[in-house]
Design a protein around this motif. Sequence first.
Motif, short mmCIF file in Angstrom:
data_model
loop_
_atom_site.label_atom_id
_atom_site.label_comp_id
_atom_site.label_asym_id
_atom_site.label_seq_id
_atom_site.Cartn_x
_atom_site.Cartn_y
_atom_site.Cartn_z
N THR A 1 32.03 43.97 42.33
CA THR A 1 31.24 44.26 43.53
C THR A 1 31.91 43.77 44.80
OG1 THR A 1 29.97 42.18 43.42
CG2 THR A 1 29.12 44.09 42.18
N GLY A 2 33.10 43.17 44.68
CA GLY A 2 33.83 42.74 45.87
C GLY A 2 34.10 41.25 45.96
N TRP A 3 33.59 40.47 45.00
CA TRP A 3 33.93 39.05 44.99
C TRP A 3 35.41 38.89 44.66
CZ3 TRP A 3 30.46 34.49 44.43
CH2 TRP A 3 29.14 34.78 44.76
N THR A 4 36.04 37.88 45.26
CA THR A 4 37.41 37.54 44.88
C THR A 4 37.36 36.49 43.77
OG1 THR A 4 37.53 35.80 46.55
CG2 THR A 4 38.32 38.01 47.18
N PRO A 5 38.42 36.39 42.97
CA PRO A 5 38.45 35.34 41.95
C PRO A 5 38.22 33.94 42.52
CG PRO A 5 40.18 36.93 41.51
CD PRO A 5 39.59 37.29 42.85
N GLY A 6 38.82 33.67 43.69
CA GLY A 6 38.65 32.37 44.32
C GLY A 6 37.20 32.08 44.66
N ALA A 7 36.49 33.09 45.16
CA ALA A 7 35.08 32.90 45.51
C ALA A 7 34.24 32.64 44.27
CB ALA A 7 34.57 34.13 46.26
N ALA A 8 34.51 33.38 43.19
CA ALA A 8 33.74 33.21 41.96
C ALA A 8 33.97 31.82 41.36
CB ALA A 8 34.13 34.29 40.95
N VAL A 9 35.23 31.38 41.35
CA VAL A 9 35.54 30.04 40.82
C VAL A 9 34.89 28.96 41.67
CG1 VAL A 9 37.38 28.37 40.39
CG2 VAL A 9 37.68 30.75 39.70
N TYR B 1 42.54 32.34 35.12
CA TYR B 1 41.82 33.17 34.14
C TYR B 1 41.03 34.27 34.84
CZ TYR B 1 38.23 34.51 30.76
OH TYR B 1 37.37 35.23 29.95
N PHE B 2 40.34 33.94 35.92
CA PHE B 2 39.57 34.95 36.64
C PHE B 2 40.49 35.97 37.31
CE2 PHE B 2 35.29 32.56 37.42
CZ PHE B 2 35.11 32.54 36.05
N ASN B 3 41.67 35.53 37.78
CA ASN B 3 42.65 36.49 38.30
C ASN B 3 43.09 37.45 37.21
OD1 ASN B 3 43.00 35.98 41.07
ND2 ASN B 3 44.21 34.16 40.65
N ALA B 4 43.28 36.92 35.99
CA ALA B 4 43.64 37.79 34.86
C ALA B 4 42.52 38.75 34.53
CB ALA B 4 43.98 36.94 33.63
N VAL B 5 41.27 38.27 34.56
CA VAL B 5 40.10 39.11 34.27
C VAL B 5 39.98 40.24 35.29
CG1 VAL B 5 37.57 39.12 34.31
CG2 VAL B 5 38.80 37.40 32.97
N SER B 6 40.39 39.98 36.54
CA SER B 6 40.28 41.01 37.57
C SER B 6 41.24 42.16 37.33
CB SER B 6 40.55 40.40 38.96
OG SER B 6 41.91 40.01 39.10
N ARG B 7 42.26 41.96 36.47
CA ARG B 7 43.25 43.00 36.22
C ARG B 7 43.29 43.47 34.76
NH1 ARG B 7 47.55 43.52 39.91
NH2 ARG B 7 47.31 42.29 41.79
N LEU B 8 42.71 42.67 33.87
CA LEU B 8 42.74 43.00 32.44
C LEU B 8 41.32 42.99 31.91
CD1 LEU B 8 45.58 40.52 31.39
CD2 LEU B 8 45.87 42.97 31.81
N SER B 9 41.14 43.47 30.68
CA SER B 9 39.84 43.33 30.05
C SER B 9 39.59 41.86 29.73
CB SER B 9 39.78 44.16 28.76
OG SER B 9 40.61 43.59 27.76
N VAL B 10 38.33 41.50 29.63
CA VAL B 10 37.97 40.11 29.38
C VAL B 10 38.60 39.60 28.09
CG1 VAL B 10 36.04 38.56 28.85
CG2 VAL B 10 35.81 40.26 30.68
N ALA C 1 35.95 36.11 49.34
CA ALA C 1 35.12 37.25 49.71
C ALA C 1 33.92 37.26 48.78
CB ALA C 1 35.90 38.55 49.61
N PHE C 2 32.72 37.31 49.37
CA PHE C 2 31.49 37.33 48.60
C PHE C 2 30.79 38.66 48.84
CE2 PHE C 2 32.53 33.02 49.80
CZ PHE C 2 32.32 32.28 48.63
N LEU D 1 25.65 35.19 39.11
CA LEU D 1 26.13 33.89 39.56
C LEU D 1 25.36 32.77 38.87
CD1 LEU D 1 27.95 32.24 41.38
CD2 LEU D 1 26.23 32.41 43.19
N GLY D 2 24.05 32.93 38.76
CA GLY D 2 23.26 31.92 38.06
C GLY D 2 23.65 31.79 36.60
#
Length: 349
Positions: A44-52, A100-109, A220-221, A239-240
Motif C-alpha cells: 500500500t506504499g509503506w517502505t521497509p524502513g517505515a514498517a520496521v 528481511y523486509f527489503n527482501a520481502v518487498s522484492r521476493l515472496s515471503v 513512507a507511510f 500494523l497491530g
Amino acid sequence: MPGTRDTGRAGAVSGFMASGLGVALFSSAVFGLSGSFAKALLETGWTPGAAVTARLTGAALILAVPAIAALRGRWHQLRENWLTVLLFGVIGVAACQLFYFNAVSRLSVGVALLLEYLAPVIIVLWLWAASRKRPRPLTIAGTLLSLGGLVLVLDLTGAVKIDLIGVLWGIAAAVCLAIYFFITAKENDTLPPIVLASGGLMVGAAVMWLAAATGLAPMAFSTADTRLGPWMTPWWVCLGGLVVLATVVAYVSGIVAARALGSKVASFVSLTEVLFAVLWAWLLLGELPGTIQLLGGLLIVGGVVLVRADELRADEPPVAGLRAAALPAPLQVPLQAPLEQANDVERVP
C-alpha cells in the motif's frame, strides 16, 4: 462417557501446552505472520524502513513494562551488559529485520525467509574458516544439502525470475542472523531474557529513527486499506498484528517455550516458522513458491536440521579449542552453542 472423553481431551491439550512444545509451535506460528503483515503494508506504499520502525517502536513500548518489572531496580545489569544489548539491537534486531523486509518487498515471503534461514550454514562456514578445522561429516552433509536447496530456491533456469537485489537482501539478513547467534551465545545469568529482548528492541527502534532522520532509511507511510486474504482491512489492523502478534506475543511465547524445552529443542521447533510463514503467505497473500522452490526449501530446512542434530549428538563443541580471539573483538563470546538461540531469546524475522 462424553464428559470423560472431553475431560481427557482437555487434559491432553493442557499437557501438550504445559510441556512447552505447544507453546513453541504457537510462537513459530505467530512469528511466521510477520512477513505477511509487512508485505500487506508494503503493497500500500509503506517502505521497509517505515514498517520496521513502527514494529520496533510499538513492541519496545509494550515490552518495556514487563522488562522494568523483571529488572526490579537492578539497573546495573543493563550497564554491565550494554555492549551485548547494543549489538543485539543494531544487528540482531534493526539490521536483520530491515534486510528481511527489503527482501520481502522484492521476493515472496517464503523465499525471503528461506534465504534468511541460511544463517546456520554461514555459521558453519565461518567457524571452518576461522579454525581451519573441518567440521564433522553430518555438519558437512547438512551444509551441502542447504546450499543445494539454495540453488533450487533461486530456480535460476526456471520460468519464475528471481530479483537479484531481493536475493542479496535475503542473504544480508542471513548474515545478520548468524552474527545474532554469536552475540546471544554468551552465557549470561545476569540479564533476564525479556530485558535483553526489550533493550534490543529499544536500541533497534532508536537506530531506525536515527536512520530516518539522516535519510539513510526512506520513510513512507500509508493509511490506505490493506488486503489480507479475501478481506480489506484498515492499515492499523496489519500494523497491530505485526506489533502485537508477530513481535510481542511471539517474543513472550518464545521465551516461555525456550525455558520449558531448553534452547536446543526450542531452536529445532523454531524451524517450523518457515512452514508457517509459507502457509500464512498462501492464505493471506495468495503467494506460494513454485514446486522447485518448495523442494529447495525442504532441502534448506533439512540441511539445518542435520547441522543442529550434529550439535545435539556431539559431546564436544563443533570446533574444539577455538578461541574467542578468532572472532572480531565485539563478538568475542563462548562458542559452545552458536547455533542455539541462547539466553532463551527467540529471533524476530
